[in-house]
Design a protein around this motif. Structure first.
Motif, PDB file in Angstrom:
ATOM      1  N   ILE A  50       4.738  53.503  16.584  1.00  0.00           N
ATOM      2  CA  ILE A  50       5.270  52.152  16.743  1.00  0.00           C
ATOM      3  C   ILE A  50       5.864  52.040  18.144  1.00  0.00           C
ATOM      4  CG2 ILE A  50       6.844  50.403  15.856  1.00  0.00           C
ATOM      5  CD1 ILE A  50       4.627  51.136  13.905  1.00  0.00           C
ATOM      6  N   THR A  51       5.492  51.002  18.868  1.00  0.00           N
ATOM      7  CA  THR A  51       5.994  50.801  20.222  1.00  0.00           C
ATOM      8  C   THR A  51       7.065  49.715  20.239  1.00  0.00           C
ATOM      9  OG1 THR A  51       4.309  49.132  20.746  1.00  0.00           O
ATOM     10  CG2 THR A  51       3.755  51.420  21.206  1.00  0.00           C
ATOM     11  N   ALA A  52       8.028  49.895  21.128  1.00  0.00           N
ATOM     12  CA  ALA A  52       9.002  48.842  21.404  1.00  0.00           C
ATOM     13  C   ALA A  52       8.472  48.046  22.590  1.00  0.00           C
ATOM     14  CB  ALA A  52      10.362  49.439  21.736  1.00  0.00           C
ATOM     15  N   VAL A  53       8.338  46.742  22.440  1.00  0.00           N
ATOM     16  CA  VAL A  53       7.770  45.901  23.492  1.00  0.00           C
ATOM     17  C   VAL A  53       8.779  44.845  23.931  1.00  0.00           C
ATOM     18  CG1 VAL A  53       5.381  46.226  22.744  1.00  0.00           C
ATOM     19  CG2 VAL A  53       6.701  44.334  21.810  1.00  0.00           C
ATOM     20  N   ASP A  54       8.755  44.558  25.227  1.00  0.00           N
ATOM     21  CA  ASP A  54       9.527  43.460  25.803  1.00  0.00           C
ATOM     22  C   ASP A  54       8.529  42.533  26.469  1.00  0.00           C
ATOM     23  OD1 ASP A  54      12.128  44.412  25.101  1.00  0.00           O
ATOM     24  OD2 ASP A  54      11.953  45.892  26.699  1.00  0.00           O
ATOM     25  N   PRO A  65       2.893  48.075  16.135  1.00  0.00           N
ATOM     26  CA  PRO A  65       2.118  49.316  16.004  1.00  0.00           C
ATOM     27  C   PRO A  65       1.196  49.505  17.217  1.00  0.00           C
ATOM     28  CG  PRO A  65       2.085  48.073  13.949  1.00  0.00           C
ATOM     29  CD  PRO A  65       2.701  47.184  14.979  1.00  0.00           C
ATOM     30  N   GLU A  66       1.062  50.750  17.660  1.00  0.00           N
ATOM     31  CA  GLU A  66       0.201  51.028  18.812  1.00  0.00           C
ATOM     32  C   GLU A  66      -1.221  50.532  18.588  1.00  0.00           C
ATOM     33  OE1 GLU A  66      -1.751  55.001  20.537  1.00  0.00           O
ATOM     34  OE2 GLU A  66       0.440  55.022  20.683  1.00  0.00           O
ATOM     35  N   ALA A  67      -1.700  50.629  17.353  1.00  0.00           N
ATOM     36  CA  ALA A  67      -3.055  50.166  17.051  1.00  0.00           C
ATOM     37  C   ALA A  67      -3.218  48.676  17.322  1.00  0.00           C
ATOM     38  CB  ALA A  67      -3.403  50.468  15.596  1.00  0.00           C
ATOM     39  N   ARG A 119      -3.120  57.784  18.194  1.00  0.00           N
ATOM     40  CA  ARG A 119      -2.636  59.135  17.888  1.00  0.00           C
ATOM     41  C   ARG A 119      -1.792  59.108  16.604  1.00  0.00           C
ATOM     42  NH1 ARG A 119      -0.731  60.652  23.899  1.00  0.00           N
ATOM     43  NH2 ARG A 119      -0.385  58.408  23.896  1.00  0.00           N
ATOM     44  N   TYR A 120      -2.505  59.032  15.478  1.00  0.00           N
ATOM     45  CA  TYR A 120      -1.833  59.064  14.185  1.00  0.00           C
ATOM     46  C   TYR A 120      -1.254  60.456  13.921  1.00  0.00           C
ATOM     47  CZ  TYR A 120      -4.168  54.632  13.188  1.00  0.00           C
ATOM     48  OH  TYR A 120      -4.602  53.334  13.245  1.00  0.00           O
ATOM     49  N   ARG A 121      -0.259  60.505  13.090  1.00  0.00           N
ATOM     50  CA  ARG A 121       0.337  61.749  12.646  1.00  0.00           C
ATOM     51  C   ARG A 121       0.445  61.705  11.117  1.00  0.00           C
ATOM     52  NH1 ARG A 121      -0.888  62.715  17.067  1.00  0.00           N
ATOM     53  NH2 ARG A 121       0.350  63.530  18.788  1.00  0.00           N
ATOM     54  N   ARG A 138       6.995  50.994  25.268  1.00  0.00           N
ATOM     55  CA  ARG A 138       7.302  52.419  25.217  1.00  0.00           C
ATOM     56  C   ARG A 138       7.198  52.867  23.764  1.00  0.00           C
ATOM     57  NH1 ARG A 138      11.806  49.448  25.371  1.00  0.00           N
ATOM     58  NH2 ARG A 138      13.480  49.911  23.867  1.00  0.00           N
ATOM     59  N   PHE A 139       6.838  54.127  23.587  1.00  0.00           N
ATOM     60  CA  PHE A 139       6.815  54.667  22.223  1.00  0.00           C
ATOM     61  C   PHE A 139       8.240  54.675  21.674  1.00  0.00           C
ATOM     62  CE2 PHE A 139       7.650  58.380  19.547  1.00  0.00           C
ATOM     63  CZ  PHE A 139       6.828  58.083  18.466  1.00  0.00           C
TER      64      PHE A 139
END
Length: 677
Positions: free
Chosen positions: A584-588, A630-632, A461-463, A654-655
């Motif tokens: 961009i997602t924050a990942v743990d 990045p989500e991609a 879902r690009y913007r 999470r986003f």
């Protein structure tokens, strides 16, 4: 009065990593105890468990299977659980309803890390568990190496039941460390007692001493006996094992070869004498619950095209009678399960695990009680966050109308699945724990609901936004037909906002150059345009001000001013330096610390930013690595992460924010988007 739990029963889950031989062990347990007259084989597709087409097609356990038998005066309900890391939700949901678990593994020191998530869950819930090392005819290391590797991942100390007797590489028997009696295996029969081999006497003595010293850590009386070199009675040793196992303080260890039934009878003996009964389990799990009503809990939900909905239920307290209502819904049948076979019951007492038919509103994990009284819900297993997604499309477009209903039932069966519809891409997205997990869901959609599907990775879902402002952009809409025409005339100023500010509209109209009733139409026209900006994606973080314009007293209308605003936006936006943004997602990421360096490289290799890492709380030997990705790049990351970590690494995401796409990727993204549209 609430019925007391029957002490003559045990509910035991069989868990372990994929390919460890859990279903084969279940088959052996049922055969040895006389519940079946002939053992089935995975390769032949005729086992009691794994009877669904998906399980037999993939030759693996894909959902919880229940079976029952009797041994040593005890009625056993065995719950065979999936071993794939992608199907752990099924296993966790079932484990909360058992009295004990058998953790099955292979004698391969390099793969013991795969036990870590299971051990963590079992110990968090304080579920007593024994370890059974299967396939001892095919060891990949010495018995000592295997035990050392297990100790590194178990948070509870190991207590050995047995010591192996080998002839060359062949496992021929075992030494019972409690009685110090040696046994030789025999195909199709119980092991025979034999003299203890002199060559193993020293090793057996050391193993038994280690066992007693471990038990003495929890029993001061036993410690005194050992210090005074007093030989403890066998009854005391068994009593200590039962007590400490019931409190989830130790992990008894046995071994065998399930295909040959070797070691299965000693395992059953251990289950009879050492595992807690349902009463003890309820005292621990139901602590603080004072409701004097029958209580049950749903461990698993099944849907079949012929039989409808069936709930696998643990009866915690009281008695269920066929025909009664649970949570206001009348039971459609009460059954004892033997794989796919259903045996009708009139009643199910506390401590039972049974099938209850047609409880339409009951969900996996729900607490059930007689009538419509609401009670405080029992704890349920936490739902795992999805880490992989596919867009799904029915092969026949006419099937789209029944897709949501089928997906709803699919999610009832498997709470680890999720689905959503993305408004801007119009895709139906199925989310879960990995590619295999979602492929199984796709197969069930076709078999159960006649819904063949095609799949692809979801669109990112690009913007887009803008870098510079544009003042006084003119938009005029004038259309003349017979009768009244259409006229709208506006001047707009367009300028960027800070990231995350969204959209803002205002007007500075003075003197009535545009009547107030038309101004909302101008805003509506602007917002309609922003759904798809000059780059082809929704526009964010933009402000628009209506500064001037004109109208016609006869021909102006709301629609005309909406069109005029769209024309102004179409003219002005390309000159505002549009820029493509990606989510961009924050990942743990949770990972054994031996793989932390690999994970750091994984993040960097996927255009990520490493924020740091530290010890994972409550997980000995694990790290928690944090970063932005990045989500991609996140879409397929779970596949690579599991490949790097023996399948045990996992993450939550999470986003977090939107960020400009690197210039070198923009043309590829725009080309792909054009092709998709």
């Amino acid at each position: 009065m609430t019925q007391k739990v029957l002490s003559g029963s045990r509910n035991v889950a069989i868990v372990g990593p994929y390919s460890s031989g859990k279903t084969t062990l279940l088959e052996s347990l049922l055969f040895v105890t006389g519940a079946i007259s002939r053992k089935g084989k995975i390769e032949d597709g005729n086992t009691v468990g794994d009877a669904t087409p998906e399980a037999r097609n993939h030759k693996m356990t894909v959902e919880v299977n229940a079976a029952c038998t009797k041994y040593g005066g005890i009625h056993f309900n065995f719950i065979d659980c999936p071993g794939s890391v992608e199907l752990l939700q099924e296993t966790y949901n079932a484990l909360i309803g058992v009295d004990a678990a058998i953790v099955v593994c292979e004698p391969d020191p390099t793969r013991m890390l795969t036990l870590a998530p299971l051990f963590q869950f079992l110990d968090t819930w304080e579920i007593p568990h024994l370890l059974w090392i299967n396939k001892m005819d095919r060891p990949s290391g010495t018995y000592s190496d295997v035990l050392t590797a297990i100790k590194e991942v178990s948070t509870r100390p190991l207590v050995l039941h047995q010591y192996p007797i080998r002839q060359g590489q062949d496992l021929v028997g075992f030494i019972d460390l409690i009685s110090e009696q040696a046994y030789h295996y025999h195909a199709g029969a119980a092991a025979d007692p034999v003299p203890l081999p002199e060559t193993l006497r020293q090793e057996e003595h050391q193993a038994r001493s280690d066992m007693l010293e471990t038990l003495a850590d929890f029993d001061d009386h036993l410690l005194e006996e050992l210090l005074e070199e007093i030989e403890p009675p066998q009854e005391e040793i068994v009593s200590d094992i039962k007590l400490e196992l019931g409190a989830d303080l130790i992990v008894p260890v046995g071994f065998g070869i399930a295909t040959e039934d070797y070691g299965v009878r000693p395992l059953l003996d251990a289950l009879v004498r050492e595992t807690p009964d349902p009463d003890a389990t309820w005292q621990r799990r139901g602590e603080g619950i004072s409701v004097d009503l029958p209580l049950a809990q749903v461990l698993k939900t099944y849907y079949s095209p012929q039989g409808g909905k069936l709930s696998l239920v643990r009866v915690w307290q009281g008695t269920l009678t066929d025909g009664e209502s649970l949570n206001g819904e009348r039971m459609g049948g009460l059954y004892q399960l033997m794989g796919q076979q259903q045996i009708s019951l009139s009643q199910a007492g506390a401590g039972s695990i049974v099938g209850v038919a047609r409880l339409d509103s009951a969900q996996t994990g729900d607490t059930l009680t007689i009538g419509e009284d609401s009670v405080e819900p029992l704890p349920r297993a936490e739902e795992l966050a999805p880490v992989y997604a596919l867009a799904v499309v029915p092969e026949n477009r006419r099937d789209e109308v029944k897709l949501s209903g089928a997906l709803g039932k699919l999610l009832e069966e498997d709470p680890a699945l999720h689905w959503e519809q993305h408004g801007d891409t119009h895709e139906v997205i199925l989310l879960g724990q990995g590619d295999m997990h979602l492929q199984l869901a796709i197969e069930r959609l076709q078999r159960k609901y006649t819904l063949p599907m095609t799949t692809h990775l979801p669109q990112v879902r690009y913007r887009e936004t803008i870098r510079r402002a544009q003042d006084s952009v003119h938009g005029r809409y004038k259309h003349q037909t017979g009768g009244h025409g259409q006229f709208g005339d506006v001047y707009l100023s367009i300028y960027p906002l800070e990231r995350g500010a969204g959209f803002h509209f205002e007007d500075t109209i003075v003197g009535g150059v545009i009547p107030k009733q038309y101004i909302p139409s101008v805003e509506a026209g602007v917002q309609e345009y922003l759904v798809q900006g000059p780059l082809g994606f929704p526009v964010v973080d933009v402000a628009v001000t209506l500064t001037n314009g004109s109208y016609h007293s006869v021909d102006s209308s709301e629609q005309a001013f909406k069109q005029a605003a769209r024309i102004a936006m179409q003219r002005g936006m390309p000159n505002c330096e549009p820029v493509l943004l990606e989510p961009i997602t924050a990942v743990d990421i949770s990972v054994p610390n031996s793989f932390t360096a690999n994970v750091l490289r994984l993040i960097s290799g996927r255009r990520g930013q490493i924020l740091g890492y530290a010890e994972k709380p409550g997980w000995s030997g694990w790290d928690l690595v944090s970063g932005y990705i990045p989500e991609a790049e996140l879409q397929t990351m779970i596949l690579e992460l599991r490949s790097l970590t023996l399948g045990v690494g996992f993450f939550q995401w999470r986003f977090d924010h939107l960020s400009p796409v690197p210039d070198k990727l923009i043309n590829r993204i725009l080309t792909t988007a054009d092709a998709a549209s």
